[in-house]
Write a protein that holds these residues in place. Structure first.
Motif, mmCIF file in Angstrom:
data_model
loop_
_atom_site.group_PDB
_atom_site.id
_atom_site.type_symbol
_atom_site.label_atom_id
_atom_site.label_comp_id
_atom_site.label_asym_id
_atom_site.label_seq_id
_atom_site.Cartn_x
_atom_site.Cartn_y
_atom_site.Cartn_z
ATOM 1 N N LEU A 396 42.264 39.284 35.455
ATOM 2 C CA LEU A 396 41.020 38.529 35.331
ATOM 3 C C LEU A 396 39.946 39.230 36.152
ATOM 4 C CD1 LEU A 396 39.763 35.984 34.121
ATOM 5 C CD2 LEU A 396 40.411 34.763 36.193
ATOM 6 N N LEU A 397 39.285 40.215 35.521
ATOM 7 C CA LEU A 397 38.241 41.010 36.156
ATOM 8 C C LEU A 397 37.032 41.080 35.220
ATOM 9 C CD1 LEU A 397 40.437 44.000 37.350
ATOM 10 C CD2 LEU A 397 39.417 42.273 38.829
ATOM 11 N N PRO A 398 35.842 41.289 35.768
ATOM 12 C CA PRO A 398 34.673 41.475 34.902
ATOM 13 C C PRO A 398 34.888 42.643 33.950
ATOM 14 C CG PRO A 398 33.998 41.138 37.167
ATOM 15 C CD PRO A 398 35.485 41.312 37.191
ATOM 16 N N LYS A 399 34.501 42.498 32.707
ATOM 17 C CA LYS A 399 34.730 43.529 31.712
ATOM 18 C C LYS A 399 34.061 44.838 32.112
ATOM 19 C CE LYS A 399 36.955 40.682 29.090
ATOM 20 N NZ LYS A 399 38.433 40.787 28.964
ATOM 21 N N GLY A 400 34.844 45.908 32.036
ATOM 22 C CA GLY A 400 34.290 47.224 32.318
ATOM 23 C C GLY A 400 34.136 47.546 33.789
ATOM 24 N N LYS A 401 34.611 46.691 34.675
ATOM 25 C CA LYS A 401 34.475 46.946 36.105
ATOM 26 C C LYS A 401 35.825 46.723 36.785
ATOM 27 C CE LYS A 401 29.658 45.375 36.303
ATOM 28 N NZ LYS A 401 28.722 44.430 36.943
ATOM 29 N N SER A 402 36.147 47.586 37.712
ATOM 30 C CA SER A 402 37.404 47.453 38.440
ATOM 31 C C SER A 402 37.160 46.747 39.767
ATOM 32 C CB SER A 402 38.028 48.831 38.668
ATOM 33 O OG SER A 402 38.388 49.416 37.450
ATOM 34 N N ARG A 403 36.638 45.561 39.711
ATOM 35 C CA ARG A 403 36.445 44.783 40.927
ATOM 36 C C ARG A 403 36.497 43.301 40.586
ATOM 37 N NH1 ARG A 403 31.212 42.904 41.616
ATOM 38 N NH2 ARG A 403 29.622 43.773 40.257
ATOM 39 N N SER A 404 36.675 42.503 41.604
ATOM 40 C CA SER A 404 36.866 41.070 41.397
ATOM 41 C C SER A 404 35.544 40.381 41.087
ATOM 42 C CB SER A 404 37.472 40.453 42.658
ATOM 43 O OG SER A 404 36.504 40.401 43.678
ATOM 44 N N PRO A 405 35.584 39.117 40.672
ATOM 45 C CA PRO A 405 34.343 38.384 40.393
ATOM 46 C C PRO A 405 33.408 38.332 41.589
ATOM 47 C CG PRO A 405 36.193 37.228 39.453
ATOM 48 C CD PRO A 405 36.765 38.345 40.268
ATOM 49 N N LEU A 406 33.937 38.308 42.809
ATOM 50 C CA LEU A 406 33.093 38.433 43.990
ATOM 51 C C LEU A 406 33.076 39.893 44.420
ATOM 52 C CD1 LEU A 406 33.957 35.315 46.162
ATOM 53 C CD2 LEU A 406 32.097 35.641 44.554
ATOM 54 N N ASP A 407 32.031 40.309 45.085
ATOM 55 C CA ASP A 407 31.885 41.705 45.472
ATOM 56 C C ASP A 407 32.765 42.001 46.677
ATOM 57 O OD1 ASP A 407 31.130 44.277 45.851
ATOM 58 O OD2 ASP A 407 29.085 43.847 46.492
ATOM 59 N N MET A 408 34.037 42.244 46.426
ATOM 60 C CA MET A 408 34.990 42.504 47.508
ATOM 61 C C MET A 408 34.647 43.777 48.270
ATOM 62 S SD MET A 408 37.425 40.068 47.306
ATOM 63 C CE MET A 408 38.989 40.720 47.865
ATOM 64 N N GLN A 409 34.049 44.739 47.583
ATOM 65 C CA GLN A 409 33.739 46.015 48.227
ATOM 66 C C GLN A 409 32.764 45.849 49.383
ATOM 67 O OE1 GLN A 409 32.504 48.185 44.715
ATOM 68 N NE2 GLN A 409 34.472 49.251 44.599
ATOM 69 N N SER A 410 31.881 44.876 49.287
ATOM 70 C CA SER A 410 30.937 44.669 50.378
ATOM 71 C C SER A 410 31.626 44.125 51.623
ATOM 72 C CB SER A 410 29.824 43.712 49.939
ATOM 73 O OG SER A 410 30.344 42.417 49.680
ATOM 74 N N PHE A 411 32.854 43.642 51.470
ATOM 75 C CA PHE A 411 33.644 43.191 52.615
ATOM 76 C C PHE A 411 34.705 44.229 52.989
ATOM 77 C CE2 PHE A 411 31.896 39.355 50.757
ATOM 78 C CZ PHE A 411 31.471 38.653 51.867
ATOM 79 N N LYS A 412 34.489 45.470 52.511
ATOM 80 C CA LYS A 412 35.324 46.628 52.858
ATOM 81 C C LYS A 412 36.726 46.567 52.252
ATOM 82 C CE LYS A 412 32.823 47.521 57.171
ATOM 83 N NZ LYS A 412 32.930 47.721 58.636
#
Length: 431
Positions: A396-412
């Protein structure tokens, strides 16, 4: 679906009259890997066509056939484990009334051995839940705790724990003796079970704030109990209610009738897991609904005391912080999905899986659960579930993106494309 049969009813009443006390250890035919103990009830679901809004005083509302199912944590987690292929025993308490008979018949229909370690209390009333709502969506639940309120340390069958690998207990906040006196009874249960060499596991649920369970000091209860808990598997709402009530109330207010899940930042969950490890838990799995499952573990030295279900490779389990997204699925009902997720997680431990595979098993079983109107009928065998994962079941991820519905990358947090998990800053493999 429970159907009345007069001959079967007479047989069931005769068996229950002979079961006013637990079977002795010599009478038990148990050959189980795991005991699932704690809260159990009878779920009664009338078929409503108009929803709860139609229930107004003085109006007759015609409903359809009532569905009956074994409910509560014992039934949801225990039956899921059974359907996955794990030898499972159930350890709950029912009364010698008609509801107790129905619970026994429903559980026995899966396998009579499931109920052999259950307790039947003479003269007590069995717990039940009345679920009101349309087939789709979440119901309004009216619950009577019944003899769950009298379940105590003496109801645990310690004599049969010497050979099992894992003991799981659920929903102490719905069992009065478990939370009274700052959780002395709950701590006693886990201390005695842990002393037998079994791996111990605990699940929670948010209590009604207006009841005594909603007003006790849950931090104190966890302080007394978690030193004897190997695997702690609460939901994020449960944790906030018990460890950070101001934040729970704030997020509840902001969410209104919706879910607070998307308002909880990853660093809040990491901080809560820090607290749980400090209180004594060794493996922490936090259920986050549609956002997936979070994992945090202690170091290898602490994990050496995990008991008989200890993972085969402690190094791979040591000091991990992972977050697995859910699998995509068609939601029918989420009732019992968290309990099914726990079943998948405990399956992973019992089968010696590594952390990433254990998280995948947990999320997959939870996803299967929500595809049916009840908690159990959507669960498949483990080979069938594993085949579905291996076939490329999408996350369950946004289409075309390898990240979660929340911006996990901004939390490292870092996404691992192959393993399909987020790796947190607190992970020993973080690089």
């Amino acid at each position: 679906m429970f159907m009345y049969d007069e001959e079967q009813q007479d047989d069931q009443e005769e068996r229950l009259r002979a079961r006013t006390f637990p079977l002795s250890s010599t009478q038990l035919a148990l050959d189980v890997e795991i005991i699932v103990a704690g809260h159990i009830c009878l779920d009664i679901t009338p078929a409503l066509s108009e929803g709860v809004g139609a229930l107004t005083p003085g109006r007759l509302v015609e409903v359809g056939k009532a569905g009956l199912a074994a409910g509560g944590q014992i039934a949801h987690t225990g039956l899921a484990l059974h359907k996955l292929g794990v030898n499972t025993g159930l350890m709950g308490k029912v009364g010698d009334d008609l509801f107790g008979q129905a619970i026994f018949r429903l559980l026995s229909s899966y396998d009579p051995k499931l109920v052999e370690s259950m307790v039947v209390a003479t003269g007590e009333e069995s717990a039940y839940s009345l679920l009101l709502g349309p087939p789709e969506g979440e119901p309004v639940v009216l619950h009577s705790a019944g003899c769950n309120t009298t379940f105590g340390a003496e109801d645990v069958r310690y004599e049969i724990l010497s050979k099992i690998a894992l003991f799981h207990f659920g929903y102490p906040s719905m069992m009065a003796r478990m939370y009274e006196d700052n959780g002395a009874e709950l701590a006693q249960v886990f201390q005695r079970v842990k002393a037998s060499g079994v791996t111990t596991s605990l699940d929670m649920c948010v209590p009604d704030p207006s009841t005594p369970a909603g007003q006790v000091n849950w931090r104190e209860i966890l302080m007394r109990t978690l030193p004897y808990v190997d695997v702690f598997l609460p939901g994020i709402e449960d944790l906030l209610f018990m460890l950070d009530r101001p934040l729970f109330d704030k997020l509840s207010s902001k969410s209104g009738k919706g879910s607070m899940l998307d308002k909880i930042k990853p660093d809040v969950i990491s901080q809560l897991s820090d607290t749980l490890l400090e209180l004594g838990a060794k493996i922490v799995g936090i259920k986050c609904g549609h956002r997936g499952l979070y994992l945090r573990t202690a170091n290898a030295e602490v994990l050496e005391d995990l008991g008989r279900a200890q993972p085969t490779s402690l190094i791979n389990w040591s000091e991990r912080e992972l977050w697995a997204p859910c699998f995509e699925t068609q939601l029918v009902s989420s009732r019992g999905a968290g309990d099914a997720t726990i079943a998948g997680f405990l399956l992973g431990l019992l089968r010696g899986m590594q952390p990433v595979s254990t998280l995948a098993a947990a999320c997959a079983v939870g996803a299967c659960s929500v595809e049916a109107p009840d908690a159990s009928s959507g669960i498949r065998s483990w080979p069938e579930t594993l085949e579905r994962i291996a076939a490329g079941w999408p996350r369950l991820l946004p289409k075309g993106k390898s990240r979660s519905p929340l911006d996990m990358q901004s939390f490292k947090w870092r996404w691992h494309e192959t393993q399909e998990v987020w790796i947190g800053p607190g992970d020993s493999h973080y690089a």
